[in-house]
Design an enzyme around this catalytic site. Structure first.
Site, PDB file in Angstrom:
ATOM      1  N   LYS A   1       7.953  29.311  18.510  1.00  0.00           N
ATOM      2  CA  LYS A   1       6.485  28.971  18.075  1.00  0.00           C
ATOM      3  C   LYS A   1       6.380  30.340  17.221  1.00  0.00           C
ATOM      4  O   LYS A   1       6.715  31.448  17.249  1.00  0.00           O
ATOM      5  CB  LYS A   1       5.680  28.971  19.379  1.00  0.00           C
ATOM      6  CG  LYS A   1       6.115  27.782  20.157  1.00  0.00           C
ATOM      7  CD  LYS A   1       5.142  27.632  21.280  1.00  0.00           C
ATOM      8  CE  LYS A   1       5.566  26.608  22.351  1.00  0.00           C
ATOM      9  NZ  LYS A   1       4.592  26.218  23.244  1.00  0.00           N
TER      10      LYS A   1
ATOM     11  N   TYR B   1       3.819  16.604  19.520  1.00  0.00           N
ATOM     12  CA  TYR B   1       3.134  16.796  20.677  1.00  0.00           C
ATOM     13  C   TYR B   1       2.344  15.498  21.059  1.00  0.00           C
ATOM     14  O   TYR B   1       1.385  15.664  21.636  1.00  0.00           O
ATOM     15  CB  TYR B   1       2.096  17.839  20.488  1.00  0.00           C
ATOM     16  CG  TYR B   1       2.942  19.195  20.889  1.00  0.00           C
ATOM     17  CD1 TYR B   1       3.647  19.571  22.207  1.00  0.00           C
ATOM     18  CD2 TYR B   1       3.045  20.371  20.168  1.00  0.00           C
ATOM     19  CE1 TYR B   1       4.004  20.827  22.581  1.00  0.00           C
ATOM     20  CE2 TYR B   1       3.377  21.422  20.164  1.00  0.00           C
ATOM     21  CZ  TYR B   1       4.327  21.500  21.571  1.00  0.00           C
ATOM     22  OH  TYR B   1       4.763  22.919  21.866  1.00  0.00           O
TER      23      TYR B   1
ATOM     24  N   ASN C   1       2.560  31.035  24.412  1.00  0.00           N
ATOM     25  CA  ASN C   1       3.717  31.162  25.377  1.00  0.00           C
ATOM     26  C   ASN C   1       5.027  31.067  24.508  1.00  0.00           C
ATOM     27  O   ASN C   1       6.228  31.116  24.911  1.00  0.00           O
ATOM     28  CB  ASN C   1       3.692  30.097  26.369  1.00  0.00           C
ATOM     29  CG  ASN C   1       3.722  28.678  25.913  1.00  0.00           C
ATOM     30  OD1 ASN C   1       3.828  28.381  24.765  1.00  0.00           O
ATOM     31  ND2 ASN C   1       3.729  27.893  26.861  1.00  0.00           N
TER      32      ASN C   1
ATOM     33  N   HIS D   1       9.093  26.719  22.866  1.00  0.00           N
ATOM     34  CA  HIS D   1       9.155  25.443  23.280  1.00  0.00           C
ATOM     35  C   HIS D   1      10.461  25.015  23.875  1.00  0.00           C
ATOM     36  O   HIS D   1      11.783  25.362  23.119  1.00  0.00           O
ATOM     37  CB  HIS D   1       8.878  24.456  22.184  1.00  0.00           C
ATOM     38  CG  HIS D   1       8.942  23.020  22.606  1.00  0.00           C
ATOM     39  ND1 HIS D   1       8.268  22.062  23.412  1.00  0.00           N
ATOM     40  CD2 HIS D   1      10.083  22.072  22.366  1.00  0.00           C
ATOM     41  CE1 HIS D   1       8.442  20.905  23.499  1.00  0.00           C
ATOM     42  NE2 HIS D   1       9.786  20.985  22.841  1.00  0.00           N
TER      43      HIS D   1
ATOM     44  N   GLU E   1      13.081  14.587  20.096  1.00  0.00           N
ATOM     45  CA  GLU E   1      12.753  15.661  19.392  1.00  0.00           C
ATOM     46  C   GLU E   1      13.796  16.163  18.407  1.00  0.00           C
ATOM     47  O   GLU E   1      13.392  16.771  17.244  1.00  0.00           O
ATOM     48  CB  GLU E   1      12.206  17.010  20.266  1.00  0.00           C
ATOM     49  CG  GLU E   1      10.971  16.657  21.396  1.00  0.00           C
ATOM     50  CD  GLU E   1      10.644  17.610  22.442  1.00  0.00           C
ATOM     51  OE1 GLU E   1      11.430  18.521  22.503  1.00  0.00           O
ATOM     52  OE2 GLU E   1       9.633  17.337  23.136  1.00  0.00           O
TER      53      GLU E   1
END
Ligand code: DAT
Ligand code: MG
Length: 169
Positions: free
Chosen positions: A28, A68, A131, A134, A145
């Protein structure tokens, strides 16, 4: 005789198919900004998984809304899309036996407060909204995805030189 040969063949081909499971892993924007790209890739490489696709890109809000979509009703969704589109990311496809499940184990729990030490999130981040990585949560979502982020041509089929030292079959 033919039956025996067929069953041996089907045993080996299903073992090989299992070894070719794929997952979608993405570093990310905070992982990129904090210089953690190499460290995160290294965890997957050292485990023995095979890199099949990788790129460096600045994702659009539209792409992230699709990625998402399952979380669109959550109160944190707008903030999540803003954070994820705030800078470049490193989307990747990794391949190997149980890579979806084991990939999530390598990443650690969603909330770094609950991630075990030794995992990527457990060692390298603090808050759920930052965080750093992913990972797909199931084989089916991984397929979706991967198709969202990569074309077929961008996924490279290849045989690593060390394959027979990572798998017994
Ligand atoms: P994961 O990324 O482990 O698959 P998820 O799919 O439930 O977790 O959520 C996607 C991302 O959304 C997650 O990595 C961080 C963010 N997120 C999840 N729960 C959150 C919360 N309660 N507050 C803020 N961000 C959250
Ligand atoms: Mg998820």
């Amino acid at each position: 005789m033919i039956c025996t040969l067929l069953s041996i063949f089907s045993f080996f081909s299903s073992a090989m198919a299992a070894n070719r499971e794929r997952t979608f892993i993405m570093i990310k924007p905070d992982g990129v900004q904090r210089g953690l790209v190499g460290k995160i890739i290294k965890k997957f490489e050292q485990k023995g998984f095979k890199l099949v696709a990788l790129k460096f890109m600045w994702p659009s809000e539209e792409l992230l809304q699709k990625h998402y979509a399952d979380l669109s009703s959550k109160p944190f969704f707008p903030g999540l899309v803003k954070y994820m589109s705030s800078g470049p990311v490193v989307p990747m496809v990794w391949e190997g036996l149980n890579v979806v499940k084991t990939g999530r184990v390598l990443l650690g729990a969603t909330n770094p407060a609950d991630s075990a030490p030794g995992t990527i999130r457990g060692d390298l981040c603090i808050q759920v909204g930052r965080n750093i990585c992913h990972g797909s949560d199931a084989v089916e979502s991984a397929k979706k995805e991967i198709d969202l982020w990569f074309t077929e041509k961008e996924q490279i089929s290849w045989t690593p030189a060390n394959e027979s030292w990572v798998y017994e079959d």
